[in-house]
Design a protein around this motif. Structure first.
Motif, short mmCIF file in Angstrom:
data_model
loop_
_atom_site.label_atom_id
_atom_site.label_comp_id
_atom_site.label_asym_id
_atom_site.label_seq_id
_atom_site.Cartn_x
_atom_site.Cartn_y
_atom_site.Cartn_z
N PRO A 1 65.24 -15.76 11.27
CA PRO A 1 64.22 -15.10 10.78
C PRO A 1 62.71 -15.36 10.27
CG PRO A 1 65.77 -15.81 9.52
CD PRO A 1 65.34 -16.80 10.07
N ARG A 2 61.98 -13.86 10.94
CA ARG A 2 60.25 -14.34 11.52
C ARG A 2 59.67 -14.91 9.86
NH1 ARG A 2 56.52 -15.51 14.31
NH2 ARG A 2 57.18 -13.56 16.41
N ASP A 3 59.81 -14.78 9.07
CA ASP A 3 59.58 -15.46 7.38
C ASP A 3 59.13 -16.00 7.68
OD1 ASP A 3 61.93 -14.81 6.68
OD2 ASP A 3 61.73 -14.21 4.75
N LEU A 4 59.84 -17.44 7.78
CA LEU A 4 60.32 -18.84 7.98
C LEU A 4 59.37 -19.49 8.66
CD1 LEU A 4 62.42 -20.43 6.52
CD2 LEU A 4 63.96 -20.66 8.59
N VAL A 5 58.45 -20.50 8.56
CA VAL A 5 57.79 -20.59 8.88
C VAL A 5 58.36 -22.27 9.34
CG1 VAL A 5 55.27 -22.09 8.88
CG2 VAL A 5 55.84 -19.31 7.92
N TYR B 1 61.86 -17.13 16.89
CA TYR B 1 62.06 -15.41 16.12
C TYR B 1 62.44 -14.64 16.51
CZ TYR B 1 58.82 -19.11 13.55
OH TYR B 1 58.21 -19.85 12.23
N GLU B 2 63.13 -13.74 15.61
CA GLU B 2 63.49 -12.57 15.76
C GLU B 2 63.11 -11.56 17.18
OE1 GLU B 2 63.88 -11.50 11.81
OE2 GLU B 2 66.42 -12.07 11.55
N ASP B 3 61.90 -11.67 16.94
CA ASP B 3 61.10 -10.70 17.50
C ASP B 3 60.82 -11.23 19.19
OD1 ASP B 3 59.52 -12.14 15.97
OD2 ASP B 3 57.32 -11.77 17.10
#
Length: 111
Positions: A59-63, A95-97
């Motif tokens: 997920p993109r929000d995961l750093v 990441y997803e994108d």
């Protein structure tokens, strides 16, 4: 045929088993991750020089530190899920994108 070649082809034949170990280890660490086999193995064009390319989509929000995550996934897959230390796997953590480019070619989702 050399013993190395025989051994390498034996590893390549077990690609789904190895991908499943990576998927389980990945989901232990990142429950929302998706895992795919890509590249020559997924496209049924593996050669003696092939490895097993595994795409891990997070997920993109995961750093995360991707280098550390790469290591943590492999160690967990070996320790908990029987991945051989010499399995010819290469992880691609994106990441997803970023996954769109990888998924334009054939990909086999590991579920």
């Amino acid at each position: 045929m050399s013993s190395w070649v025989r051994g390498h082809f034996e590893h390549l034949r077990k690609w789904m088993e190895y991908a499943t170990a990576i998927m389980k280890a990945t989901r232990d660490l990142i429950p929302g991750a998706r895992v795919y086999v890509i590249g020559g193995v997924a496209e049924n064009r593996a050669t003696v020089l092939s490895d097993i390319d595994i795409l891990i989509v997070i997920p993109r929000d995961l750093v995360v530190n991707r280098v550390k995550l790469y290591r943590d996934i492999l160690v967990r897959a070996m320790d908990n899920y029987g991945l051989p230390w010499d399995a010819p796997v290469e992880l691609h953590i994106v990441y997803e994108d970023e996954a769109r480019e990888y998924l334009k070619s054939k990909a086999v989702e590991v579920v």
